[in-house]
Design an enzyme around this catalytic site. Structure first.
Site, PDB file in Angstrom:
ATOM      1  N   ASP A   1     -28.576 -30.238   4.368  1.00 52.89           N
ATOM      2  CA  ASP A   1     -27.801 -30.234   5.616  1.00 52.89           C
ATOM      3  C   ASP A   1     -26.903 -31.451   5.658  1.00 52.89           C
ATOM      4  O   ASP A   1     -27.321 -32.572   5.365  1.00 52.89           O
ATOM      5  CB  ASP A   1     -28.701 -30.216   6.859  1.00 52.89           C
ATOM      6  CG  ASP A   1     -27.983 -29.554   8.030  1.00 52.89           C
ATOM      7  OD1 ASP A   1     -28.365 -28.430   8.402  1.00 52.89           O
ATOM      8  OD2 ASP A   1     -27.007 -30.153   8.567  1.00 52.89           O
TER       9      ASP A   1
ATOM     10  N   TYR B   1     -13.139 -17.351  11.457  1.00 50.21           N
ATOM     11  CA  TYR B   1     -14.557 -17.162  11.131  1.00 50.21           C
ATOM     12  C   TYR B   1     -14.819 -15.727  10.654  1.00 50.21           C
ATOM     13  O   TYR B   1     -15.521 -15.497   9.671  1.00 50.21           O
ATOM     14  CB  TYR B   1     -15.334 -17.490  12.405  1.00 50.21           C
ATOM     15  CG  TYR B   1     -16.831 -17.359  12.344  1.00 50.21           C
ATOM     16  CD1 TYR B   1     -17.617 -18.324  11.717  1.00 50.21           C
ATOM     17  CD2 TYR B   1     -17.470 -16.293  12.977  1.00 50.21           C
ATOM     18  CE1 TYR B   1     -19.006 -18.221  11.708  1.00 50.21           C
ATOM     19  CE2 TYR B   1     -18.852 -16.180  12.972  1.00 50.21           C
ATOM     20  CZ  TYR B   1     -19.620 -17.151  12.332  1.00 50.21           C
ATOM     21  OH  TYR B   1     -20.990 -17.039  12.323  1.00 50.21           O
ATOM     22  N   SER B   2     -14.217 -14.743  11.349  1.00 46.34           N
ATOM     23  CA  SER B   2     -14.413 -13.328  10.972  1.00 46.34           C
ATOM     24  C   SER B   2     -13.958 -13.088   9.539  1.00 46.34           C
ATOM     25  O   SER B   2     -14.629 -12.408   8.769  1.00 46.34           O
ATOM     26  CB  SER B   2     -13.599 -12.398  11.870  1.00 46.34           C
ATOM     27  OG  SER B   2     -13.877 -12.626  13.205  1.00 46.34           O
ATOM     28  N   ALA B   3     -12.800 -13.660   9.213  1.00 46.83           N
ATOM     29  CA  ALA B   3     -12.246 -13.433   7.870  1.00 46.83           C
ATOM     30  C   ALA B   3     -13.166 -14.018   6.815  1.00 46.83           C
ATOM     31  O   ALA B   3     -13.463 -13.376   5.804  1.00 46.83           O
ATOM     32  CB  ALA B   3     -10.853 -14.055   7.777  1.00 46.83           C
ATOM     33  N   ALA B   4     -13.640 -15.237   7.046  1.00 40.52           N
ATOM     34  CA  ALA B   4     -14.518 -15.870   6.053  1.00 40.52           C
ATOM     35  C   ALA B   4     -15.834 -15.115   5.955  1.00 40.52           C
ATOM     36  O   ALA B   4     -16.376 -14.909   4.864  1.00 40.52           O
ATOM     37  CB  ALA B   4     -14.763 -17.326   6.444  1.00 40.52           C
ATOM     38  N   LYS B   5     -16.346 -14.681   7.099  1.00 37.44           N
ATOM     39  CA  LYS B   5     -17.655 -14.024   7.110  1.00 37.44           C
ATOM     40  C   LYS B   5     -17.622 -12.676   6.394  1.00 37.44           C
ATOM     41  O   LYS B   5     -18.577 -12.302   5.724  1.00 37.44           O
ATOM     42  CB  LYS B   5     -18.157 -13.851   8.554  1.00 37.44           C
ATOM     43  CG  LYS B   5     -18.693 -15.145   9.158  1.00 37.44           C
ATOM     44  CD  LYS B   5     -19.777 -15.743   8.286  1.00 37.44           C
ATOM     45  CE  LYS B   5     -20.701 -16.712   8.990  1.00 37.44           C
ATOM     46  NZ  LYS B   5     -21.575 -17.433   8.049  1.00 37.44           N
TER      47      LYS B   5
HETATM   48  P1  NAI Z   1     -26.749 -24.069  13.228  1.00 33.40           P
HETATM   49  O1  NAI Z   1     -25.574 -24.837  13.638  1.00 33.40           O
HETATM   50  O2  NAI Z   1     -28.037 -24.327  13.898  1.00 33.40           O
HETATM   51  O3  NAI Z   1     -26.980 -24.231  11.674  1.00 33.40           O
HETATM   52  C1  NAI Z   1     -25.967 -24.471  10.762  1.00 33.40           C
HETATM   53  C2  NAI Z   1     -26.313 -25.686   9.962  1.00 33.40           C
HETATM   54  O4  NAI Z   1     -25.365 -25.836   8.915  1.00 33.40           O
HETATM   55  C3  NAI Z   1     -26.262 -26.948  10.763  1.00 33.40           C
HETATM   56  O5  NAI Z   1     -27.515 -27.619  10.696  1.00 33.40           O
HETATM   57  C4  NAI Z   1     -25.146 -27.765  10.135  1.00 33.40           C
HETATM   58  O6  NAI Z   1     -25.376 -29.162  10.142  1.00 33.40           O
HETATM   59  C5  NAI Z   1     -25.121 -27.226   8.750  1.00 33.40           C
HETATM   60  N1  NAI Z   1     -23.821 -27.421   8.120  1.00 33.40           N
HETATM   61  C6  NAI Z   1     -22.618 -27.268   8.667  1.00 33.40           C
HETATM   62  N2  NAI Z   1     -21.642 -27.542   7.758  1.00 33.40           N
HETATM   63  C7  NAI Z   1     -22.280 -27.863   6.609  1.00 33.40           C
HETATM   64  C8  NAI Z   1     -21.833 -28.233   5.327  1.00 33.40           C
HETATM   65  N3  NAI Z   1     -20.528 -28.321   5.035  1.00 33.40           N
HETATM   66  N4  NAI Z   1     -22.757 -28.476   4.367  1.00 33.40           N
HETATM   67  C9  NAI Z   1     -24.066 -28.415   4.651  1.00 33.40           C
HETATM   68  N5  NAI Z   1     -24.538 -28.098   5.865  1.00 33.40           N
HETATM   69  C10 NAI Z   1     -23.661 -27.818   6.832  1.00 33.40           C
HETATM   70  O7  NAI Z   1     -26.365 -22.527  13.358  1.00 33.40           O
HETATM   71  P2  NAI Z   1     -27.142 -21.176  13.005  1.00 33.40           P
HETATM   72  O8  NAI Z   1     -26.918 -20.244  14.108  1.00 33.40           O
HETATM   73  O9  NAI Z   1     -28.495 -21.420  12.540  1.00 33.40           O
HETATM   74  O10 NAI Z   1     -26.232 -20.644  11.819  1.00 33.40           O
HETATM   75  C11 NAI Z   1     -26.659 -20.408  10.509  1.00 33.40           C
HETATM   76  C12 NAI Z   1     -25.719 -19.451   9.852  1.00 33.40           C
HETATM   77  O11 NAI Z   1     -25.815 -18.189  10.487  1.00 33.40           O
HETATM   78  C13 NAI Z   1     -24.250 -19.828   9.936  1.00 33.40           C
HETATM   79  O12 NAI Z   1     -23.618 -19.517   8.720  1.00 33.40           O
HETATM   80  C14 NAI Z   1     -23.714 -18.967  11.041  1.00 33.40           C
HETATM   81  O13 NAI Z   1     -22.331 -18.731  10.906  1.00 33.40           O
HETATM   82  C15 NAI Z   1     -24.529 -17.709  10.834  1.00 33.40           C
HETATM   83  N6  NAI Z   1     -24.600 -16.856  11.998  1.00 33.40           N
HETATM   84  C16 NAI Z   1     -25.371 -17.171  13.060  1.00 33.40           C
HETATM   85  C17 NAI Z   1     -25.442 -16.327  14.153  1.00 33.40           C
HETATM   86  C18 NAI Z   1     -26.341 -16.616  15.275  1.00 33.40           C
HETATM   87  O14 NAI Z   1     -26.469 -15.747  16.164  1.00 33.40           O
HETATM   88  N7  NAI Z   1     -26.997 -17.768  15.311  1.00 33.40           N
HETATM   89  C19 NAI Z   1     -24.640 -15.119  14.216  1.00 33.40           C
HETATM   90  C20 NAI Z   1     -23.939 -14.808  13.014  1.00 33.40           C
HETATM   91  C21 NAI Z   1     -23.919 -15.681  11.959  1.00 33.40           C
END
Ligand code: NAI
Length: 737
Positions: free
Chosen positions: A40, A164-168
């Site tokens: 992280d 975000y949509s495009a990347a996802k």
């Molecule tokens: P979160 O913010 O709790 O977790 C994401 C983590 O990634 C954070 O701890 C952050 O510090 C870390 N991070 C960010 N940039 C980074 C980098 N460059 N290198 C290393 N670590 C980095 O969010 P969450 O919800 O747990 O998200 C996890 C994944 O799930 C993400 O990819 C998010 O886009 C995806 N997602 C989540 C949804 C949800 O409902 N929570 C819905 C759809 C997708």
């Protein structure tokens, strides 16, 4: 309840595991024995700043519970470094969970370059870099599991999330291709679109939902997808709140909007719009091959418009009152075919057999000791159903031969055909499809000698101008064509047809004047009479029989072809062949023009070992069992995936001769899609069998069963003895010995 899923010995890298979903995955993997790299960057939800505390906290949590974990604080943009952490701490990398993520939500017009780029760098490029760094390690160890984290925002779109949509959705494309490239190395890649309460969703979800949609309700799917027992690959799942669903593509039947020799216009698209967007009878293509296979169909349909002699046949026959539902399932009158040795000989000459070739004698001389019928003669008794009061009994399809095109043919033999006899054929209209420019009739014909079923034919007949009645376009009853592998053919045989080839072939019972009468052919739009499709089919089949089965007719199981372009008598038929196990893919070209005449075709042969012939004694030198293992290896190539699922074990065989170990073989039905190789098991075998070459053959040939061999001391078993029950599945069902 399934047995516990352990991750002992596995090394997992979870990106963005300092909180939210990533943390839940890291804890869950560690709890089940995995060594975890908790990555992280520790910045904020928009990607600003960095800190080691997020990763450290999760590592501490894992260690406090007795688990194994190390922290990594790099950005996913430094992909190699993350994988390096895993290798340094634990010596390997088995599983990569691409999860790190941030948001830069803005309405589209306000998205800056920076907002666009950073989202792509973290989500899409980060996942690429981390996965690429792990890929070769996974490949070398023949195991890897990858998760890509997509989002409903990518799948469906979401206001304010264009970047975000495009990347996802890009991640889904990435995973789809990794699934294909990784398959043979037992590297699986799947994509999830989760919903969970986390810091990313805090701003958009009410607090009670953030609390209710726990990340712990997503983690079990991720663990299952990453387990060695899970064979899922290339899947896309929505998951949240304790529910999991799988997604796939659906495609409307669509509509052909172009006509041969007419420009394609936007007006035609507009006119067909409703049909293009109508999801009734939609298909669900799963691969790019399945997706584009329709285009061949489209081309041949557009092409076939031209061969119609009658311009009015372009007009859709909806107004003709043709109603296929009345005819589907209808049985046609039984036809009787009475023949002597004359007909098989005439047929053999019709498909180009000649006395010039010494090994053709048994097909053209009734006095030959081995006199026999060419397998494709099986279409002859069946085709009578088309004429003699057969198809013409279906009103609306009546026998206007100029409108009838033979589209495809399938023939399956259950017994070698007798060289004379009285055969009866029973025909059923299996389905009628609406191909727009015509109707496609699938006619199933079963041919019997007395009560014995000899063969089954499926004729696909295209009636030009009879389409447009609003029927379905595809049928599960259709025997489908299969494209050849994408490599140069393993063998090519060619034969020049004579100018009288069609005149000779028609004497076997296909009386359509299109093949003999220039006037009639001209009416059909041809410069001269064309060769029967089934004549070229006969040439192609005997090329396979000669090259791959030594002209042994008992090895011929089935053939499927699609007729693409007409052939003129006198042209050279060149059959390209690719061997894939017992299936020989074929494509026949007209050598003079290079045009493909028969496409998507294949012949299925029975295995050599199904019926050892006197000419092919099982290896005179060496061990008899070698051949069996080689054959099992070939079968596993064909059906290995299913076997790996069912058996999930590695078997080693020590084959003895004169009391000494003479060969070792391994049947690996645990890794990837399974394989058979010579030598001891790499890694370790679940069960090792020791027996003599002779006894092995007896077991395989069903003369003694494995249990008896075991109790009589002939077969020794080490390791998991229960698994030996699965042996029959491999030896009998799949080697069919
Ligand atoms: P979160 O913010 O709790 O977790 C994401 C983590 O990634 C954070 O701890 C952050 O510090 C870390 N991070 C960010 N940039 C980074 C980098 N460059 N290198 C290393 N670590 C980095 O969010 P969450 O919800 O747990 O998200 C996890 C994944 O799930 C993400 O990819 C998010 O886009 C995806 N997602 C989540 C949804 C949800 O409902 N929570 C819905 C759809 C997708």
């Amino acid at each position: 309840m399934s047995a516990g899923l352990s991750f002992d010995g596995r090394v997992v890298l979870v990106t963005g595991a300092g909180g939210g979903l990533g943390r839940a995955y890291a804890l869950a993997f560690a709890e089940r024995g995995a060594s975890v790299v908790v990555n992280d960057l520790g910045g904020d939800s928009k990607g600003h700043g960095k800190s080691s505390s997020a990763a450290d906290k999760v590592v501490e949590e894992i260690r406090a519970k007795g688990g194994k974990a190390v922290a990594n604080y790099d950005s996913v943009e430094a992909g190699e470094k993350l994988v390096q952490s895993a290798l340094e701490a634990f010596g390997r990398i088995d599983i990569v969970i691409n999860n790190a993520g941030i948001l830069r939500d803005r309405s589209f017009a306000r998205i800056s370059d920076e907002d666009w780029d950073i989202i792509h760098r973290v989500h899409l490029k980060g996942s690429f870099l981390v996965t690429r760094a792990a890929w070769n390690h996974m490949k070398n160890q023949k195991f890897g599991r990858i998760i890509m984290t997509s989002s409903a925002a990518g799948i469906y779109g979401n206001f304010g999330q264009a970047n975000y949509s495009a990347a996802k959705l890009g991640l889904l494309g990435l995973s789809n291709t990794l699934a294909i490239e990784g398959r043979k190395y037992n590297i699986h890649s799947n994509t999830i679109a989760p919903t969970a309460g986390s810091r990313l969703t805090q701003a958009i979800m009410p607090q009670d939902l953030v609390d209710a949609f726990k990340p712990e309700y997503v983690a079990p799917l991720v663990l299952w997808l990453c387990h060695e027992r899970c064979q899922e690959n290339g899947g896309l799942f929505e998951v949240g709140a304790g529910w999991i669903g799988k997604l796939r593509w659906e495609r409307s039947l669509g509509s052909i909007v172009r006509e041969k020799n007419h420009p394609m216009t936007p007006e035609a698209v507009q006119d067909k719009w409703e049909k293009i967007c109508d999801f009734d009878n939609a298909s669900k293509p799963r691969t790019i091959q399945e997706s584009v296979s329709i285009l061949n169909d489209v081309l041949s349909q557009i092409e076939s418009e031209e061969v119609s002699m009658n311009p009015t046949s372009y007009t859709r026959s909806a107004s003709s009152g043709f109603d296929p539902s009345k005819y589907v399932g209808q049985k046609l009158p039984t036809v009787v075919y009475n023949y002597t040795h004359l007909q098989p000989i005439l047929y053999a000459l019709g498909v180009g057999m000649t006395t010039k070739d010494p090994d053709h004698l048994k097909f053209v001389f009734e006095g030959s000791e081995a006199f026999c019928c060419l397998p494709t003669f099986g279409v002859i008794p069946a085709q009578a159903s088309l004429w003699d009061g057969g198809l013409s009994s279906v009103a609306g399809l009546n026998s206007d031969f100029t409108k009838l095109l033979h589209g495809e043919q399938y023939l399956e033999l259950y017994k070698p055909l007798p060289t004379s006899g009285l055969l009866t054929s029973e025909s059923t209209i299996a389905d009628i499809l609406d191909k727009g420019s015509g109707a496609l009739i699938l006619l199933d014909v079963h041919t019997y000698c007395g009560k014995d079923l000899l063969c089954y034919n499926q004729f696909s007949l295209f009636i030009v101008g009879a389409g447009g009645f609003g029927g379905k376009r595809t049928s599960e009853k259709a025997k489908v064509t299969v494209n050849p592998p994408n490599r140069t053919p393993d063998a090519v045989l060619s034969d020049v047809t004579t100018v009288d080839q069609a005149a000779l072939y028609r004497l076997s019972g296909d009386w359509n004047p299109l093949h003999i009468d220039p006037g009639f052919a001209a009416l059909g739009g041809f410069q001269k009479p064309i060769l029967h499709g089934l004549c070229s089919f006969g040439f192609a089949a005997r090329h396979v029989l000669k090259h791959f089965a030594n002209n042994d007719v008992t090895r011929f199981k089935a053939i499927k072809v699609r007729f693409v372009k007409p052939v003129f008598p006198g042209q050279t038929l060149q059959t390209e062949m690719w061997k894939e196990g017992n299936r020989i893919h074929i494509q026949t070209k007209v050598k003079e023009t290079g045009e493909v005449a028969i496409a998507g075709a294949y012949v299925d042969l029975t295995s050599i070992l199904d019926k050892p012939s006197a000419k092919d004694p099982i290896k005179a030198s060496g061990l008899q069992s070698d051949l069996v293992f080689e054959e099992i290896g070939r079968r596993i190539k064909e059906v290995g995936n299913q076997l790996v699922k069912k058996v999930n074990a590695i078997f080693q065989w020590d084959i003895t001769k004169g009391g000494e170990t003479a060969a070792q073989w391994t049947i690996d039905l645990k890794n990837g899609s399974g394989e058979v190789y010579q030598g001891p098991a790499q890694g370790s075998a679940d069960t090792t069998f020791t027996l003599s070459d002779q006894d092995f053959m007896e077991v395989v040939l069903g003369k003694i069963n494995p249990q008896k061999a075991f109790f009589s001391g002939k077969l020794k078993v080490k390791g998991n003895i229960m698994l030996s029950q699965k042996l029959e599945m491999i030896l009998k069902d799949y080697a069919k010995l």
